[in-house]
Motif scaffolding. Structure first.
Motif, PDB file in Angstrom:
ATOM      1  N   ALA A   1      -3.793   4.432   6.201  1.00 14.05           N
ATOM      2  CA  ALA A   1      -2.802   3.635   6.919  1.00 14.05           C
ATOM      3  C   ALA A   1      -2.909   2.155   6.542  1.00 14.05           C
ATOM      4  O   ALA A   1      -1.895   1.473   6.356  1.00 14.05           O
ATOM      5  CB  ALA A   1      -2.977   3.807   8.424  1.00 14.05           C
ATOM      6  N   LEU A   2      -4.124   1.658   6.381  1.00 13.71           N
ATOM      7  CA  LEU A   2      -4.332   0.266   5.989  1.00 13.71           C
ATOM      8  C   LEU A   2      -3.792   0.010   4.582  1.00 13.71           C
ATOM      9  O   LEU A   2      -3.132  -1.007   4.335  1.00 13.71           O
ATOM     10  CB  LEU A   2      -5.821  -0.086   6.057  1.00 13.71           C
ATOM     11  CG  LEU A   2      -6.189  -1.529   5.765  1.00 13.71           C
ATOM     12  CD1 LEU A   2      -5.589  -2.457   6.819  1.00 13.71           C
ATOM     13  CD2 LEU A   2      -7.691  -1.685   5.724  1.00 13.71           C
ATOM     14  N   CYS A   3      -4.031   0.939   3.660  1.00 14.73           N
ATOM     15  CA  CYS A   3      -3.515   0.789   2.292  1.00 14.73           C
ATOM     16  C   CYS A   3      -1.993   0.855   2.271  1.00 14.73           C
ATOM     17  O   CYS A   3      -1.347   0.119   1.515  1.00 14.73           O
ATOM     18  CB  CYS A   3      -4.102   1.865   1.387  1.00 14.73           C
ATOM     19  SG  CYS A   3      -5.835   1.579   1.015  1.00 14.73           S
ATOM     20  N   ALA A   4      -1.398   1.717   3.088  1.00 13.29           N
ATOM     21  CA  ALA A   4       0.063   1.796   3.163  1.00 13.29           C
ATOM     22  C   ALA A   4       0.640   0.492   3.701  1.00 13.29           C
ATOM     23  O   ALA A   4       1.646  -0.018   3.182  1.00 13.29           O
ATOM     24  CB  ALA A   4       0.484   2.973   4.032  1.00 13.29           C
ATOM     25  N   ALA A   5       0.003  -0.071   4.735  1.00 13.60           N
ATOM     26  CA  ALA A   5       0.472  -1.346   5.292  1.00 13.60           C
ATOM     27  C   ALA A   5       0.343  -2.469   4.267  1.00 13.60           C
ATOM     28  O   ALA A   5       1.236  -3.310   4.136  1.00 13.60           O
ATOM     29  CB  ALA A   5      -0.320  -1.672   6.561  1.00 13.60           C
TER      30      ALA A   5
ATOM     31  N   LEU B   1       2.828  -6.093   0.290  1.00 14.38           N
ATOM     32  CA  LEU B   1       2.936  -6.537  -1.101  1.00 14.38           C
ATOM     33  C   LEU B   1       4.367  -6.401  -1.603  1.00 14.38           C
ATOM     34  O   LEU B   1       4.886  -7.297  -2.264  1.00 14.38           O
ATOM     35  CB  LEU B   1       1.995  -5.727  -1.990  1.00 14.38           C
ATOM     36  CG  LEU B   1       2.098  -5.997  -3.488  1.00 14.38           C
ATOM     37  CD1 LEU B   1       1.607  -7.414  -3.794  1.00 14.38           C
ATOM     38  CD2 LEU B   1       1.304  -4.984  -4.264  1.00 14.38           C
ATOM     39  N   ALA B   2       5.015  -5.293  -1.265  1.00 12.35           N
ATOM     40  CA  ALA B   2       6.395  -5.071  -1.712  1.00 12.35           C
ATOM     41  C   ALA B   2       7.347  -6.103  -1.124  1.00 12.35           C
ATOM     42  O   ALA B   2       8.337  -6.471  -1.746  1.00 12.35           O
ATOM     43  CB  ALA B   2       6.841  -3.664  -1.337  1.00 12.35           C
TER      44      ALA B   2
END
Length: 76
Positions: free
Chosen positions: A42-46, A51-52
């Motif tokens: 979840a942290l990497c997705a956030a 970043l996007a």
């Protein structure tokens, strides 16, 4: 969405899968079998969404497009 396209002239089969679907499947596999914790995913997705949305989103998208184009051009 994915689709299967068959090139009749060359006799090859090509499978196209959306990159977010592929990455989501990879994350699910890593959480399930690889020991990746759900909160890490979840942290990497956030962080990816942040970043996007930042000024680095365009160059990152160009880098990913170039990388996937190079991988797609490999004849294995």
């Amino acid at each position: 969405m994915h689709h299967l396209a068959t090139a009749a002239a060359s006799g090859t089969t090509r499978l196209s899968i959306s990159v977010p679907i592929l990455l989501a499947g990879l994350v699910v596999l890593l959480v399930w079998k690889g020991g990746l914790r759900g909160w890490h995913a979840a942290l990497c997705a956030a962080a990816g969404l942040a970043l996007a949305d930042s000024g680095m989103g365009g160059p990152a998208r160009g880098l990913m497009s170039g990388l996937f184009g190079w991988i797609g051009g490999l004849h294995l």
